[in-house]
Design a protein around this motif. Structure first.
Motif, short mmCIF file in Angstrom:
data_model
loop_
_atom_site.label_atom_id
_atom_site.label_comp_id
_atom_site.label_asym_id
_atom_site.label_seq_id
_atom_site.Cartn_x
_atom_site.Cartn_y
_atom_site.Cartn_z
N SER A 1 0.82 -1.22 0.00
CA SER A 1 0.00 0.00 0.00
C SER A 1 0.85 1.27 0.00
CB SER A 1 -0.93 0.00 1.22
OG SER A 1 -0.17 -0.06 2.42
N VAL A 2 2.13 1.15 0.37
CA VAL A 2 3.01 2.32 0.44
C VAL A 2 3.79 2.51 -0.85
CG1 VAL A 2 4.92 3.38 1.69
CG2 VAL A 2 3.21 2.03 2.93
N ALA A 3 4.29 1.41 -1.41
CA ALA A 3 5.13 1.47 -2.61
C ALA A 3 4.28 1.67 -3.85
CB ALA A 3 5.95 0.20 -2.73
N LYS A 4 4.73 2.52 -4.72
CA LYS A 4 4.10 2.73 -6.02
C LYS A 4 5.14 2.45 -7.09
CE LYS A 4 1.02 6.31 -4.20
NZ LYS A 4 0.59 7.72 -4.29
N GLY A 5 4.83 1.55 -7.96
CA GLY A 5 5.81 1.15 -8.95
C GLY A 5 6.59 -0.06 -8.47
N SER A 6 7.89 -0.06 -8.73
CA SER A 6 8.72 -1.21 -8.37
C SER A 6 8.97 -1.26 -6.88
CB SER A 6 10.05 -1.15 -9.12
OG SER A 6 10.76 0.03 -8.77
#
Length: 295
Positions: A64-69
């Motif tokens: 939920s925190v990371a966007k993308g890789s």
């Protein structure tokens, strides 16, 4: 080993090296590189957690925190390096901590940093420029140090080594970052040293034994420098192998690039570095005229 057999071996090695180099060029053009955070931009964090924490548990918590890789690597028991494709401001960093606290309440954030996409692009361009400038400087040095046919052989061997290292990373999809780029520049220096040793011996033999055929001179040059080349390459490979096995994930890319570069540098200096001058028609230098004594 007979000179005829050695000549055939050198020519076959050279043909194989050229075909492999062309294959690597095709791989680089088709697959490209798996650029790391240094070149693409994103966030980096190093955390300390319980030694029994699983990597997949951290990845699940950060979805939920990371966007993308998203990449989570355990560098040592209880220490993890987290890389994400998005940047983290103060609010994002708080969300990161909250997500990790759900996995381990004793989590400690050791280090964090963010690289903007613009900075990453500039680093990528500057890294490519650094390799280009290094090649141009080496070209200038070789043109001053050696006859142009010998210089061309050594220069093609350098290009061969760099392309093969880059081809391995394009084929495997391993992360290409600033550490790997530093290894590519180190391979340039190592390969240059190996090529100069053999080219210098070829030049000496061309002057000392102008009556011999060029193929025989090149065979003798390879044979006379072979033991030195093997000892130097062998000891360097042992050091790089230790880095590969014991250095952890942080040094894995650097060690692999160096290992491939040392192996290909040793082979190319023997094959490409000696065969190309033959194909270009290198000849012994003309004897200097002897001046008659004046009465």
């Amino acid at each position: 080993m007979k000179s005829v057999n050695l000549t055939k071996v050198r020519h076959l090695m050279s043909l194989f090296s050229v075909l492999l180099m062309l294959l690597c060029v095709a791989l680089i053009g088709i697959r490209g590189f798996n650029l790391g955070l240094d070149f693409t931009g994103g966030a980096y964090a190093e955390v300390a957690m319980a030694t029994d924490t699983q990597v997949n548990a951290i990845e699940t918590a950060l979805q939920s925190v990371a966007k993308g890789s998203l990449s989570v690597v355990e560098t040592e028991p209880g220490r993890f390096v987290i890389r994400m494709g998005n940047q983290l401001d103060s609010a994002g960093l708080d969300n990161l901590k909250a997500a990790l606290f759900k996995v381990d309440e004793s989590m400690q954030l050791l280090d964090s940093d963010s690289v903007s996409s613009q900075v990453g692009e500039e680093l990528y361009e500057q890294g490519g420029l650094a390799v280009l400038v290094a090649m141009l400087c080496i070209m200038g040095y070789l043109s001053l140090r050696f006859e142009w046919r010998l210089a061309c052989g050594a220069l093609l061997a350098l290009v061969h080594d760099v392309v093969l290292v880059l081809g391995v990373f394009a084929l495997t999809g391993m992360e290409f970052n600033l550490t790997v780029l530093a290894a590519v520049l180190a391979v340039l220096g190592y390969s240059l040293n190996d090529s100069i040793i053999i080219a210098d011996r070829m030049r000496e033999l061309l002057r000392a034994k102008p009556e011999l055929k060029v193929t025989q001179i090149n065979n003798d040059a390879v044979a006379q420098t072979f033991s030195r080349t093997m000892v130097t390459s062998g000891t360097t490979l042992m050091t790089v192998g230790a880095l590969w096995l014991l250095g952890g994930d942080a040094l894995e890319g650097f060690a692999i690039a160096m290992f491939v570069g040392i192996v290909t540098g040793t082979l190319s200096s023997i094959s490409v570095g000696t065969v190309l001058p033959e194909l270009l028609g290198i000849k012994p230098p003309s004897p200097e005229p002897v001046l008659a004594d004046t009465p």
